[in-house]
Design a protein around this motif. Structure first.
Motif, PDB file in Angstrom:
ATOM      1  N   THR A 196       0.823  -1.216   0.000  1.00  0.00           N
ATOM      2  CA  THR A 196       0.000   0.000   0.000  1.00  0.00           C
ATOM      3  C   THR A 196       0.849   1.255   0.000  1.00  0.00           C
ATOM      4  OG1 THR A 196      -1.710  -1.209   1.212  1.00  0.00           O
ATOM      5  CG2 THR A 196      -1.892   1.188   1.165  1.00  0.00           C
TER       6      THR A 196
ATOM      7  N   PHE B  39       2.078   1.814  -3.445  1.00  0.00           N
ATOM      8  CA  PHE B  39       0.938   2.216  -4.271  1.00  0.00           C
ATOM      9  C   PHE B  39       0.612   3.705  -4.073  1.00  0.00           C
ATOM     10  CE2 PHE B  39      -3.720   2.738  -3.502  1.00  0.00           C
ATOM     11  CZ  PHE B  39      -4.160   2.785  -4.811  1.00  0.00           C
TER      12      PHE B  39
ATOM     13  N   TYR C  58       1.110   7.169  -6.593  1.00  0.00           N
ATOM     14  CA  TYR C  58       0.038   8.122  -6.916  1.00  0.00           C
ATOM     15  C   TYR C  58       0.510   9.559  -6.698  1.00  0.00           C
ATOM     16  CZ  TYR C  58      -4.011  11.105  -6.076  1.00  0.00           C
ATOM     17  OH  TYR C  58      -4.886  12.151  -6.077  1.00  0.00           O
TER      18      TYR C  58
ATOM     19  N   ILE D 200      -6.322  -0.400  -3.263  1.00  0.00           N
ATOM     20  CA  ILE D 200      -5.289  -0.543  -4.284  1.00  0.00           C
ATOM     21  C   ILE D 200      -5.910  -0.838  -5.644  1.00  0.00           C
ATOM     22  CG2 ILE D 200      -3.417  -2.055  -5.077  1.00  0.00           C
ATOM     23  CD1 ILE D 200      -2.467  -2.216  -2.199  1.00  0.00           C
TER      24      ILE D 200
END
Length: 254
Positions: free
Chosen positions: A108, A111, A115, A161
């Motif tokens: 996570t 991820f 972003y 996710i």
């Protein structure tokens, strides 16, 4: 377990945070619930006390978001989630929950960092297009979500996710996520009953906290309905990062 001032001092903030999350404000708040309750009772008992409360919260959230859903995404995610719950039930005593927390936290964090890096790198006014649906990835992350939800109450980050890159309308995203987790929590009642976690003592504690749960869930739903996508998605990714950091902290040896 005594329902004394120490119990309520920990339980009321815990339930309020989870209720705000259930209303639509993101999974990081929900991850604070069981650790706070665990200050005054064993963690396994805290999780058992929370499950009936989550069911009631789900009912309120389902009513609040009854007009919003993404049926295609929901149907892609549910089979994997059921498999994950079944695996969790069968292997809960074999695989250490801390190992799962660590894995989810690392994935996570990477991820979310991607972003924010993409957002920082993009030119003003430029936005990343939504990702297309992917049945394989949906199955992988929903299975992980179902498993994590059963053994570690951490199903939110794997769900995010997969779903956040789809860039659904905030109301559609929230309505679909409410349905997803409501179905998972309802299914989890079966193994929790089988494990003996829903006895009269725990159910009494759950019932005493229901007013807080109802108020917090309605408040969370009201706030989300007024958030614009430009605010909603950075907030959700930020919540996912907070959730991952909390899971990382919980996975470290004491």
């Amino acid at each position: 377990m005594m329902l004394d001032m120490y119990f309520f001092a920990a339980a009321i903030p815990a339930v309020a945070l989870v209720g705000l999350s259930k209303g639509g404000l993101g999974g990081a708040l929900a991850l604070m619930g069981v650790p706070l309750m665990a200050l005054v009772m064993p963690p396994v008992q805290a999780a058992a006390v929370f499950l009936p409360i989550l069911i009631v919260m789900d009912m309120v959230a389902l009513w609040s978001w009854r007009h919003f859903n993404d049926r295609q995404t929901l149907l892609l995610l549910l089979p994997g989630a059921m498999v994950g719950i079944a695996i969790g039930w069968a292997t809960a005593a074999i695989i250490p929950p801390d190992a799962l927390r660590l894995l989810i936290a690392i994935i996570t964090i990477l991820f979310v960092l991607r972003y924010f890096y993409d957002s920082w790198k993009s030119k003003p006014g430029q936005t990343t297009p939504p990702k297309p649906q992917n049945r394989i990835l949906a199955s992988i992350f929903s299975t992980l979500s179902g498993y994590a939800s059963f053994v570690a109450h951490a199903g939110g980050p794997p769900f995010q996710i997969y779903v956040l890159p789809l860039k659904l309308d905030p109301k559609i995203y929230t309505g679909m996520s409410v349905r997803f987790f409501a179905i998972m929590n309802a299914v989890k009642l079966i193994p929790y009953f089988a494990l003996g976690g829903l006895d009269s003592t725990n159910l009494t504690a759950s019932a005493s906290l229901l007013p807080v749960a109802l108020i917090a869930t309605l408040a969370g739903a009201r706030v989300v309905k007024y958030l614009k996508p430009q605010v909603f998605y950075p907030l959700m990714y930020g919540m996912a990062l907070c959730a991952a950091l909390k899971l990382l902290w919980d996975s470290l040896p004491v």
